[in-house]
Design an enzyme around this catalytic site. Structure first.
Site, mmCIF file in Angstrom:
data_model
loop_
_atom_site.group_PDB
_atom_site.id
_atom_site.type_symbol
_atom_site.label_atom_id
_atom_site.label_comp_id
_atom_site.label_asym_id
_atom_site.label_seq_id
_atom_site.Cartn_x
_atom_site.Cartn_y
_atom_site.Cartn_z
ATOM 1 N N TYR A 1 -2.115 -0.533 9.890
ATOM 2 C CA TYR A 1 -2.077 -1.051 8.522
ATOM 3 C C TYR A 1 -0.716 -0.795 7.874
ATOM 4 O O TYR A 1 -0.097 -1.709 7.301
ATOM 5 C CB TYR A 1 -3.189 -0.387 7.716
ATOM 6 C CG TYR A 1 -3.295 -0.854 6.288
ATOM 7 C CD1 TYR A 1 -3.731 -2.129 5.989
ATOM 8 C CD2 TYR A 1 -2.966 0.006 5.236
ATOM 9 C CE1 TYR A 1 -3.845 -2.550 4.675
ATOM 10 C CE2 TYR A 1 -3.078 -0.403 3.921
ATOM 11 C CZ TYR A 1 -3.513 -1.690 3.640
ATOM 12 O OH TYR A 1 -3.613 -2.096 2.331
ATOM 13 N N SER B 1 0.837 -1.202 0.000
ATOM 14 C CA SER B 1 0.000 0.000 0.000
ATOM 15 C C SER B 1 0.870 1.249 0.000
ATOM 16 O O SER B 1 2.010 1.244 0.467
ATOM 17 C CB SER B 1 -0.908 -0.001 1.231
ATOM 18 O OG SER B 1 -1.508 1.252 1.430
#
Length: 640
Positions: A528, A515
């Site tokens: 995350y 990501s």
């Protein structure tokens, strides 16, 4: 009825000698000494051999006391002991070679004396060591040196045979044994085969060229079927002559360039000619075996995937003669096939069955045709879209997720679309699994490998995202553990389970769907972003370790994508610039096909640059974003 005791009867040469003895001596009764671990494989061999019912199997081992034979009297009448068992691997450690090749041979010789049998010892060209000159059947100890432990143990093994009191013996010295001249079949990469991958590069040149090459020295090759024919024929046609030595070698002297020219037609390469004499090349090769160049040579060998010891064998000067042996074999109707005729078959078999790079080749119809690809999180979103793209390009895709129903729905849809469009025969397969459960992952991988044989590409796409500020997660440490369980540990479980398989095949690629959060370190994505950064660090370290094993890694850093993962955050419903699932999946597809180290976005690279070039300003901008976008109701616990 003639009685034979054969050691190494299940080996590459021994199995062929066994079959020929059964044919050439219809009354033969053969006892095979077989290691316990080899019994199943040897049993299957006998089932496929005519006359296998005349073979009696006795368990034993060269390294065991008395060869592991508990009752010598039970062997019956033995007229000939044919000794083929040995360690033929030049890369094996010295102690193992000494134990098997020298001490084991001495035990076999003692047994032959006890049985009052003729011993037929299969030695090797290696006994000549680095002798500089002619080496005939009458030669043995000429004061030669030995470049490797293998050479020394073959010499000492033959000496043990010659020195055993009361032993009637015969010695057979094959030169470098290659595959079958009729089929090209070879059991492993050895000798010149180690360099076939480098020779293949010449196939990219126009075949009409004449290439100047350095004369790297002489090479002597014989096919395994000739060696087996010769040993069996000499045993059965001249059973009583002892004290003889036979050279099973090519009487025609060939250079390595000559060998290359016999293989070249198989891969449409140009022919070479010796432009630099061996007298100039040999000092350079010798210098590489010692001093400061030794380390450099070792690094080169590791990069080429060639054992360092193989470079010690290139410049051996011995002129191995076999004139008398060839004459004796002609009397027994055994002729040596011409390397120029069977050389291309050796190459073809290596290319199809032994070439470490064979699993890395692409089908001419497309780079994914026939590839086996495992994708996690494949029941929806990016994983499902990427799987569909792979299936339509001819790949077999193993869909992994927790929901069996959604996976089945996805697989049925993909397979139906593929069949309707008449596309290459890709197929989707369903494998429900929870990747956070390591035993479940082990079961998954075993099932896939059992049912499909291999995995070419692993795509770690399954993920969990939590958008919550650190302060609001102060009493929710489990959020961090759950995120790491999927994004980091789940992926690591799969990599650890598949990595040995990929290394063994010398082929594999792992795609980690990461990501932009691993670059931006944006607010509310601490859990995350940390999990993705951890996976990237683990993968980068592993990639540096497996480069020579041809297992590579790609990291795809995606921006926000419209999947179920971002649905709980209301602010994202109308925010522009969020990628579609298909756009994100196309980046994953690119990573599968092109295998770059990283695939980034312009925004991600800009933020990453900001963190390094103007860290305070970048942090202020991140803080403004934090103030502008509120915490979602789900993050505040108001909505699930």
């Amino acid at each position: 009825m003639t009685g034979y005791l054969v050691t190494g009867a299940g080996g590459f040469i021994g199995s062929r000698v066994l079959q020929r003895l059964l044919v050439q001596d219809p009354d033969a009764r053969i006892t095979a000494l077989v290691r316990p671990s080899s019994l199943p494989r040897f049993g299957r061999l006998l089932e496929s051999v005519d006359g296998g019912d005349r073979v009696v199997t006795v368990t034993g081992d060269l390294t065991s006391r008395d060869l592991g034979i508990t009752d010598v009297g039970a062997l019956g009448d033995i007229d000939h002991v044919v000794h083929l068992a040995a360690i033929y691997d030049m890369t094996a450690d010295t102690a193992s070679q000494e134990e098997a090749n020298v001490e084991g041979t001495a035990k076999v010789a003692a047994l032959a004396v006890r049985l009052d049998a003729m011993m037929h010892h299969v030695s090797s060209i290696a006994v000549a060591g680095d002798w500089d000159g002619v080496y005939t059947e009458d030669d043995f100890d000429l004061g030669q040196g030995f470049p490797t432990p293998y050479h020394r143990t073959k010499f000492e093994a033959e000496k043990a045979v010659r020195d055993t009191a009361g032993l009637r013996w015969r010695v057979y010295r094959p030169s470098a044994v290659v595959g079958d001249s009729r089929t090209g079949e070879m059991d492993k990469i050895d000798g010149p085969y180690y360099f076939f991958g480098q020779l293949a590069l010449f196939g990219q040149l126009p075949s009409f060229l004449k290439m100047p090459m350095p004369n790297l020295g002489a090479i002597n090759l014989v096919p395994v079927d000739f060696v087996a024919d010769a040993i069996a024929a000499l045993i059965t046609h001249r059973p009583d002559d002892d004290g003889l030595v036979f050279h099973l070698s090519d009487p025609q002297r060939r250079t390595i360039t000559d060998m290359f020219n016999t293989l070249a037609p198989a891969f449409d390469a140009p022919r070479g000619f010796d432009a630099l004499p061996h007298t100039l090349i040999r000092p350079i090769l010798a210098a590489g075996s010692r001093g400061p160049l030794r380390s450099a040579r070792g690094l080169l060998a590791a990069q080429l995937g060639v054992p360092d010891v193989m470079f010690d064998l290139i410049s051996l000067p011995v002129d191995f003669r076999s004139d008398d042996s060839i004459a004796a074999l002609r009397e027994a109707d055994v002729d040596l096939p011409d390397l120029a005729e069977y050389g291309p078959r050796l190459w073809s078999y290596w290319r199809d069955h032994l070439d470490p790079a064979r699993y890395r080749r692409s089908d001419l119809r497309g780079p994914l045709v026939g590839k086996n690809i495992m994708i996690t999180g494949a029941s929806s979103g990016i994983g499902r879209a990427a799987a569909r793209m792979c299936v339509t390009r001819g790949a077999n895709v193993f869909l992994v997720a927790r929901s069996a129903d959604r996976l089945t729905e996805a697989a049925d849809e993909m397979n139906a679309e593929n069949a309707k469009a008449g596309l290459p025969a890709g197929q989707a397969y369903v494998y429900p699994a929870d990747i956070t459960d390591e035993p479940a992952v082990q079961t998954l991988i075993k099932s896939v490998l059992t049912e499909h044989g291999h995995v070419d590409v692993l795509v770690n796409n399954a993920g969990r995202s939590i958008r919550r500020s650190t302060l609001n997660a102060a009493d929710r440490s489990h959020d961090y553990r759950r995120t790491m369980a999927v994004n980091y540990f789940g992926a690591v479980h799969l990599i650890l389970a598949l990595l040995p398989h990929m290394v063994e095949r010398q082929s594999g690629h792992i795609v980690n769907v990461s990501s932009i959060a691993a670059q931006s370190h944006g607010p509310r994505f601490g859990a995350y972003g940390a999990s993705k950064a951890a996976l990237e660090a683990f993968s980068d370290a592993t990639a540096a370790e497996t480069l020579s094993d041809h297992v590579t890694f790609s990291t795809v850093r995606l921006p926000l994508t419209r999947t179920r993962m971002i649905a709980p955050t209301e602010a994202y419903q109308t925010q522009p610039g969020i990628w579609s699932v298909d756009k994100a999946a196309s980046r994953v597809l690119r990573a599968i096909v092109d295998r770059p180290k990283q695939i980034n976005t312009l925004l991600g690279d800009l933020v990453d640059f900001g963190h390094h070039a103007v860290p305070r300003l970048t942090n202020r901008i991140m803080h403004q974003e934090f103030l502008m976008l509120d915490e979602s109701e789900a993050a505040l616990g108001k909505k699930s």
